[in-house]
Design an enzyme around this catalytic site. Structure first.
Site, mmCIF file in Angstrom:
data_model
loop_
_atom_site.group_PDB
_atom_site.id
_atom_site.type_symbol
_atom_site.label_atom_id
_atom_site.label_comp_id
_atom_site.label_asym_id
_atom_site.label_seq_id
_atom_site.Cartn_x
_atom_site.Cartn_y
_atom_site.Cartn_z
ATOM 1 C CE1 TYR A 142 -3.574 -2.589 0.666
ATOM 2 C CE2 TYR A 142 -4.660 -0.505 1.137
ATOM 3 C CZ TYR A 142 -4.736 -1.837 0.835
ATOM 4 O OH TYR A 142 -5.953 -2.434 0.715
ATOM 5 C CE LYS A 191 1.890 -17.685 -1.973
ATOM 6 N NZ LYS A 191 1.088 -18.927 -2.051
HETATM 7 C C1 IPM Z 1 -10.545 -0.845 3.772
HETATM 8 C C2 IPM Z 1 -10.719 -0.308 2.369
HETATM 9 C C3 IPM Z 1 -9.540 0.588 2.051
HETATM 10 C C4 IPM Z 1 -8.288 -0.266 2.073
HETATM 11 C C5 IPM Z 1 -9.653 1.353 0.706
HETATM 12 C C6 IPM Z 1 -10.921 2.154 0.631
HETATM 13 C C7 IPM Z 1 -8.452 2.225 0.458
HETATM 14 O O1 IPM Z 1 -10.876 -1.336 1.461
HETATM 15 O O2 IPM Z 1 -10.434 -0.045 4.715
HETATM 16 O O3 IPM Z 1 -10.525 -2.065 3.932
HETATM 17 O O4 IPM Z 1 -7.958 -0.918 1.069
HETATM 18 O O5 IPM Z 1 -7.617 -0.284 3.113
#
Ligand code: IPM
Ligand code: MG
Length: 369
Positions: A142, A191
């Protein structure tokens, strides 16, 4: 008790479900003699529209920083999907997590007894199913570098997954502590047969296990874990996993409860910083404004806030008991109704919960005093 709560209603059904949770928190304050000050801030798509294209305006971030806890609805929608990468509502959510140092995400998978028949799993598989997912929230793929280059047939893209041992250790400690306070069983999901970040993850969790001798630890690969969640969900107590796997597994696990609309979450970093509470469902733009959305994810996020941030355990229990009584009496929003069964509107459902809360004030008030 006096607390400042920053409210970020966001987009789609976010404002409706957040309103329900704020109403319930107001009822709580009134019944138990607390003072909750709510301050609303623009966030997500609505902030893009209102505040010069920025999903996380500076005043929103400042308001969150100055609060004791944050209540978030949901963000995103088709209106903002075609915006350039990194400028969409989701970038605001990731920015908020990063800025506030929210590296822990707790998603409790608790089944409401009255709803066992709407789970896609047979009741015997659900016996004893009650677990928590601890998802790392500030690292992994992320937050590594994202690159897109070229176009058409020459286009390419990459996302970097990165973890340091310290990042794994701090979230793992939280998960070990949760497990120690529960059934003393931690399942770490990675993983490690393929990924370097997962190898580091597994080594770090293994090294820590020695410090938590009361907690039983096992390790599962994420593909196996995703199968085990539907095959034998009762084996889990606390699942610890990284950001990406946690995102996916928590949506899967929420289905066990019958609807993603039922699951609350807590995101937190250092104990002296405000934590953020939000239902794990999205903004469901196709449901927005129709008064059909289930407010339970948001209401249970409010009770999680009372319990985890403010230590108001009796108050949290008072809300959860009222929710269960309303479900016992057969009230359902559309997402949790039996096929062909009667569904009430989201606002009617919230009203039922608030009536139920008012019907049980004195007893709970004394308990919490
Ligand atoms: C969550 C959501 C978010 C994430 C998105 C909206 C960025 O799916 O909080 O699970 O991927 O973390
Ligand atoms: Mg998600």
């Amino acid at each position: 008790m006096r607390k400042n709560i920053a409210v970020l209603p966001g987009d789609g059904i976010g404002p409706e479900v957040t309103r329900a949770a704020v109403d319930v928190l107001q009822d709580c304050a009134q019944t138990f003699g607390h003072l909750f000050d709510f301050q609303e801030f623009p966030f997500g798509g609505i902030a893009i529209d209102k505040c010069c294209g920025n999903p996380l305006p500076p005043e929103t971030l400042e308001g969150c920083r100055a609060s004791d806890a944050i209540l978030l609805g949901a963000i995103g929608g088709p209106k903002w999907e075609s915006l350039p990468f990194g400028t969409r509502p989701e970038a605001g959510l990731l920015g908020l997590r990063k800025e506030l140092g929210l590296y822990i995400n707790l998603r409790p998978i608790r089944l409401r007894p009255a709803l066992s028949s709407i789970s896609p799993l047979r009741p015997e598989r659900l016996q004893g199913c009650d677990f928590e997912i601890v998802r790392e929230l500030a690292g992994d793929i992320y937050f590594g570098e994202h690159h897109i280059s070229g176009s058409g047939k020459d286009a390419s893209a990459s996302d970097l997954a990165f973890y340091s041992a310290a990042e794994v250790e701090r979230v793992a400690r939280y998960a070990f502590d949760r497990a120690a306070g529960r059934k003393k069983h931690l399942t770490s999901v990675d993983k490690a047969n393929v990924l370097a970040t997962s190898t580091l993850w597994r080594d770090t969790v293994r090294a820590l296990a020695g410090e938590y001798s009361g907690v039983n630890v096992d390790h599962q690969y994420v593909d196996n874990a995703s199968m085990q969640i539907v095959l034998r969900p009762a084996q889990f107590d606390v699942i610890l996993t990284g950001n990406m796997f946690g995102d996916i597994l928590s949506d899967e696990a929420s289905a066990l409860a019958g609807s993603i609309g039922l699951i609350p979450s807590l995101s937190r970093g250092r104990v002296d910083q405000p934590a953020l509470y939000e239902p794990i469902h999205g903004s469901a733009p196709f449901l927005a404004g129709k008064d059909v959305a289930c407010p339970l994810g948001a209401i249970l996020s409010a009770s999680l806030m009372l319990r985890e941030s403010f230590g108001l355990v009796a108050e949290a229990q008072w809300i959860e008991d009222a929710v269960d009584r309303v479900l016992d009496r057969g009230f359902r929003t559309a997402d949790i109704a039996e096929p062909g069964g009667r569904a009430v509107s989201g606002s009617e459902f919230t009203k039922q919960i608030r009536d139920e809360l008012r019907a049980a004030p004195a007893r709970a008030g004394r308990r919490g005093a």
